[in-house]
Design an enzyme around this catalytic site. Structure first.
Site, PDB file in Angstrom:
ATOM      1  N   ASP A  82       0.822  -1.209   0.000  1.00 25.68           N
ATOM      2  CA  ASP A  82       0.000   0.000   0.000  1.00 25.68           C
ATOM      3  C   ASP A  82       0.859   1.263   0.000  1.00 25.68           C
ATOM      4  OD1 ASP A  82       0.900  -0.513   2.580  1.00 25.68           O
ATOM      5  OD2 ASP A  82      -1.023  -0.163   3.560  1.00 25.68           O
ATOM      6  N   ASP A  96       7.000   4.045   2.939  1.00 24.77           N
ATOM      7  CA  ASP A  96       7.257   5.133   3.882  1.00 24.77           C
ATOM      8  C   ASP A  96       8.754   5.117   4.226  1.00 24.77           C
ATOM      9  OD1 ASP A  96       6.889   7.155   5.722  1.00 24.77           O
ATOM     10  OD2 ASP A  96       5.882   5.928   7.216  1.00 24.77           O
TER      11      ASP A  96
HETATM   12  P1  IMP Z   1       7.641   1.473   6.044  1.00 32.30           P
HETATM   13  O1  IMP Z   1       8.172   0.135   6.455  1.00 32.30           O
HETATM   14  O2  IMP Z   1       8.002   2.562   7.009  1.00 32.30           O
HETATM   15  O3  IMP Z   1       7.946   1.844   4.607  1.00 32.30           O
HETATM   16  O4  IMP Z   1       6.098   1.405   6.202  1.00 32.30           O
HETATM   17  C1  IMP Z   1       5.347   0.710   5.351  1.00 32.30           C
HETATM   18  C2  IMP Z   1       4.103   0.188   6.011  1.00 32.30           C
HETATM   19  O5  IMP Z   1       3.628   1.019   7.067  1.00 32.30           O
HETATM   20  C3  IMP Z   1       3.052   0.211   4.941  1.00 32.30           C
HETATM   21  O6  IMP Z   1       2.957  -1.084   4.397  1.00 32.30           O
HETATM   22  C4  IMP Z   1       1.805   0.615   5.662  1.00 32.30           C
HETATM   23  O7  IMP Z   1       1.115  -0.548   6.042  1.00 32.30           O
HETATM   24  C5  IMP Z   1       2.267   1.331   6.907  1.00 32.30           C
HETATM   25  N1  IMP Z   1       2.133   2.799   6.752  1.00 32.30           N
HETATM   26  C6  IMP Z   1       3.114   3.692   6.485  1.00 32.30           C
HETATM   27  N2  IMP Z   1       2.622   4.935   6.395  1.00 32.30           N
HETATM   28  C7  IMP Z   1       1.299   4.817   6.587  1.00 32.30           C
HETATM   29  C8  IMP Z   1       0.194   5.760   6.558  1.00 32.30           C
HETATM   30  O8  IMP Z   1       0.336   6.968   6.334  1.00 32.30           O
HETATM   31  N3  IMP Z   1      -1.036   5.243   6.783  1.00 32.30           N
HETATM   32  C9  IMP Z   1      -1.258   3.915   7.014  1.00 32.30           C
HETATM   33  N4  IMP Z   1      -0.281   3.018   7.032  1.00 32.30           N
HETATM   34  C10 IMP Z   1       0.983   3.453   6.820  1.00 32.30           C
HETATM   35 MG    MG Z   2       1.595  -2.514   5.228  1.00 33.87          MG
END
Ligand code: IMP
Ligand code: MG
Length: 180
Positions: free
Chosen positions: A105, A108
């Site tokens: 989805d 981040d």
């Molecule tokens: P990362 O590992 O920090 O890249 O985060 C990725 C995961 O965190 C994604 O697969 C989302 O499920 C969740 N995530 C990151 N940002 C958001 C947001 O703004 N809303 C909801 N879920 C988020």
């Molecule tokens: Mg996720």
């Protein structure tokens, strides 16, 4: 609303129509690749709606991919990533020699996608590509960029279309930012 969760306002960022049009474009780009025995691996839970729409759009562009799921938890303190990623349910399919497309989805910090990409590459995949709906405009903790990204988005917390805040708002047909 009852319970301890305060009511929050959600300001729409990407409408259902805008998302549908972009998902179709992504599917067209992906279906144009010369993919060998492709398998799409959706990262649960957040990508379930995006993945469901993407594979149906792929059908319209002539691709018949295999589909599997990986359930990853990246532990969060409210809206902040903690840095740990854990496999709650692994893919069941054989990946050796196949072109894998990971569907998530939101990109981040990049930790989740980098973790998933490394893990699936270790299974002997011919290639591992990544496709995310939302590419957040933030410095990455892990050096990774998505091969396919639906929308760039500023560093705001978004919900809807599968994405959540503490498991709420996944059912929204659009993506919005929380304005509390
Ligand atoms: P990362 O590992 O920090 O890249 O985060 C990725 C995961 O965190 C994604 O697969 C989302 O499920 C969740 N995530 C990151 N940002 C958001 C947001 O703004 N809303 C909801 N879920 C988020
Ligand atoms: Mg996720």
């Amino acid at each position: 609303m009852t319970g301890s969760v305060a009511a929050q306002t959600i300001e729409p960022l990407f409408s259902a129509e805008t998302i549908a049009a972009r998902v179709d474009e992504l599917a067209r780009e992906i279906a144009a690749l010369p993919l060998a025995d492709p398998i799409f691996v959706a990262v649960l839970k957040g990508s379930f709606i995006f993945a469901a729409d993407l594979v149906r759009a792929l059908y319209h562009h002539g691709l018949e991919p295999d589909i599997d799921f990986i359930f990853l938890a990246s532990y969060r303190d409210g809206t902040m990533s903690s840095g740990r990623v854990e496999v709650l349910r692994d893919v069941a399919s054989e990946l050796a020699g196949r072109d894998v497309v990971i569907v998530d989805d939101i990109l981040d910090s990049g930790r989740t996608l980098a973790f998933a990409k490394d893990l699936l590459a270790q299974r002997g995949a011919r290639s591992v590509r990544t496709c995310v709906l939302i590419d957040k405009d933030v410095p990455r903790a892990s050096a990774i960029e998505a091969d396919f990204a639906g929308f760039r988005c500023p560093n705001v917390y978004v919900v809807g279309y599968g994405t959540d805040l503490a498991n709420r708002y996944r059912e929204l047909p659009f993506i919005g930012r929380l304005v509390s």
